[in-house]
Design a protein around this motif. Structure first.
Motif, PDB file in Angstrom:
ATOM      1  N   ALA A  38       0.796  -1.219   0.000  1.00 37.65           N
ATOM      2  CA  ALA A  38       0.000   0.000   0.000  1.00 37.65           C
ATOM      3  C   ALA A  38       0.833   1.275   0.000  1.00 37.65           C
ATOM      4  O   ALA A  38       0.390   2.305  -0.489  1.00 37.65           O
ATOM      5  CB  ALA A  38      -0.948   0.004   1.207  1.00 37.65           C
ATOM      6  N   VAL A  39       2.036   1.230   0.526  1.00 33.33           N
ATOM      7  CA  VAL A  39       2.854   2.444   0.599  1.00 33.33           C
ATOM      8  C   VAL A  39       4.047   2.412  -0.360  1.00 33.33           C
ATOM      9  O   VAL A  39       4.905   3.276  -0.291  1.00 33.33           O
ATOM     10  CB  VAL A  39       3.348   2.698   2.042  1.00 33.33           C
ATOM     11  N   ARG A  40       4.076   1.438  -1.238  1.00 34.20           N
ATOM     12  CA  ARG A  40       5.215   1.295  -2.147  1.00 34.20           C
ATOM     13  C   ARG A  40       5.384   2.501  -3.067  1.00 34.20           C
ATOM     14  O   ARG A  40       6.496   2.931  -3.330  1.00 34.20           O
ATOM     15  CB  ARG A  40       5.060   0.018  -2.975  1.00 34.20           C
ATOM     16  N   TYR A  41       4.299   3.055  -3.564  1.00 29.77           N
ATOM     17  CA  TYR A  41       4.412   4.113  -4.569  1.00 29.77           C
ATOM     18  C   TYR A  41       3.968   5.491  -4.096  1.00 29.77           C
ATOM     19  O   TYR A  41       4.268   6.485  -4.729  1.00 29.77           O
ATOM     20  CB  TYR A  41       3.600   3.732  -5.812  1.00 29.77           C
ATOM     21  N   THR A  42       3.226   5.551  -3.018  1.00 31.72           N
ATOM     22  CA  THR A  42       2.716   6.837  -2.558  1.00 31.72           C
ATOM     23  C   THR A  42       2.326   6.760  -1.094  1.00 31.72           C
ATOM     24  O   THR A  42       2.146   5.676  -0.555  1.00 31.72           O
ATOM     25  CB  THR A  42       1.497   7.286  -3.407  1.00 31.72           C
ATOM     26  N   ARG A  43       2.181   7.897  -0.463  1.00 30.81           N
ATOM     27  CA  ARG A  43       1.669   7.943   0.905  1.00 30.81           C
ATOM     28  C   ARG A  43       0.184   8.236   0.822  1.00 30.81           C
ATOM     29  O   ARG A  43      -0.244   9.153   0.132  1.00 30.81           O
ATOM     30  CB  ARG A  43       2.361   9.043   1.711  1.00 30.81           C
ATOM     31  N   TRP A  44      -0.595   7.456   1.529  1.00 33.88           N
ATOM     32  CA  TRP A  44      -2.043   7.649   1.532  1.00 33.88           C
ATOM     33  C   TRP A  44      -2.404   8.717   2.554  1.00 33.88           C
ATOM     34  O   TRP A  44      -1.749   8.857   3.584  1.00 33.88           O
ATOM     35  CB  TRP A  44      -2.740   6.352   1.898  1.00 33.88           C
ATOM     36  N   ASP A  45      -3.469   9.471   2.255  1.00 35.64           N
ATOM     37  CA  ASP A  45      -3.909  10.469   3.227  1.00 35.64           C
ATOM     38  C   ASP A  45      -4.569   9.770   4.413  1.00 35.64           C
ATOM     39  O   ASP A  45      -4.883   8.573   4.372  1.00 35.64           O
ATOM     40  CB  ASP A  45      -4.842  11.495   2.591  1.00 35.64           C
TER      41      ASP A  45
ATOM     42  N   VAL B  42      -9.807   4.103   6.489  1.00 34.42           N
ATOM     43  CA  VAL B  42     -10.691   3.170   5.785  1.00 34.42           C
ATOM     44  C   VAL B  42      -9.984   1.840   5.548  1.00 34.42           C
ATOM     45  O   VAL B  42     -10.558   0.770   5.765  1.00 34.42           O
ATOM     46  CB  VAL B  42     -11.179   3.772   4.448  1.00 34.42           C
ATOM     47  N   THR B  43      -8.731   1.888   5.131  1.00 27.56           N
ATOM     48  CA  THR B  43      -7.970   0.662   4.889  1.00 27.56           C
ATOM     49  C   THR B  43      -7.788  -0.124   6.187  1.00 27.56           C
ATOM     50  O   THR B  43      -7.918  -1.353   6.206  1.00 27.56           O
ATOM     51  CB  THR B  43      -6.603   0.988   4.257  1.00 27.56           C
ATOM     52  N   GLU B  44      -7.536   0.564   7.267  1.00 25.20           N
ATOM     53  CA  GLU B  44      -7.399  -0.106   8.561  1.00 25.20           C
ATOM     54  C   GLU B  44      -8.692  -0.821   8.934  1.00 25.20           C
ATOM     55  O   GLU B  44      -8.689  -1.985   9.329  1.00 25.20           O
ATOM     56  CB  GLU B  44      -7.011   0.910   9.639  1.00 25.20           C
ATOM     57  N   ARG B  45      -9.801  -0.116   8.769  1.00 24.40           N
ATOM     58  CA  ARG B  45     -11.104  -0.677   9.152  1.00 24.40           C
ATOM     59  C   ARG B  45     -11.560  -1.792   8.203  1.00 24.40           C
ATOM     60  O   ARG B  45     -12.012  -2.847   8.648  1.00 24.40           O
ATOM     61  CB  ARG B  45     -12.150   0.441   9.165  1.00 24.40           C
ATOM     62  N   GLU B  46     -11.434  -1.567   6.915  1.00 23.04           N
ATOM     63  CA  GLU B  46     -12.015  -2.492   5.942  1.00 23.04           C
ATOM     64  C   GLU B  46     -11.096  -3.640   5.543  1.00 23.04           C
ATOM     65  O   GLU B  46     -11.578  -4.679   5.090  1.00 23.04           O
ATOM     66  CB  GLU B  46     -12.452  -1.726   4.688  1.00 23.04           C
ATOM     67  N   VAL B  47      -9.793  -3.468   5.689  1.00 29.30           N
ATOM     68  CA  VAL B  47      -8.855  -4.511   5.257  1.00 29.30           C
ATOM     69  C   VAL B  47      -8.131  -5.136   6.450  1.00 29.30           C
ATOM     70  O   VAL B  47      -8.267  -6.329   6.708  1.00 29.30           O
ATOM     71  CB  VAL B  47      -7.826  -3.951   4.237  1.00 29.30           C
ATOM     72  N   HIS B  48      -7.384  -4.350   7.170  1.00 34.45           N
ATOM     73  CA  HIS B  48      -6.506  -4.912   8.205  1.00 34.45           C
ATOM     74  C   HIS B  48      -7.274  -5.548   9.362  1.00 34.45           C
ATOM     75  O   HIS B  48      -6.857  -6.577   9.889  1.00 34.45           O
ATOM     76  CB  HIS B  48      -5.503  -3.863   8.673  1.00 34.45           C
TER      77      HIS B  48
END
Length: 90
Positions: A18-25, A31-37
């Protein structure tokens, strides 16, 4: 073709991807923490689809991005939930 996956390894791979190419806001991070992790963390079992490009790539499969894709099925028997998580840079 799905195989059992280690929850920690799966989560680490997706966090790294997820952080390989850019930093997410911050909003996307939440949302990624809640929905994926959280799904990785609560899963009773996780299955991973291995890289099938050498044997089963579709004619248009090369459009899936330069790093291919990562695909997991997370099963949370307690919550009676099944989640498909797919990560791709396309």
């Amino acid at each position: 073709m799905f195989t059992a996956a280690d929850p920690g390894d799966a989560e680490t791979l997706i966090r790294t991807w997820a952080v390989r190419y850019t930093r997410w806001d911050d909003a996307h991070e939440r949302v990624t923490e809640r929905e994926v992790h959280r799904r990785f963390q609560r899963a009773t079992v996780i299955f991973e689809l291995p890289d099938l490009r050498a044997n089963a790539e579709h004619d248009w499969g090369y459009v899936v991005g330069c790093d291919g894709f990562h695909e997991y099925v997370c099963v949370d028997r307690g919550a009676r939930e099944l989640a498909l998580i797919v990560a791709s840079d396309d």
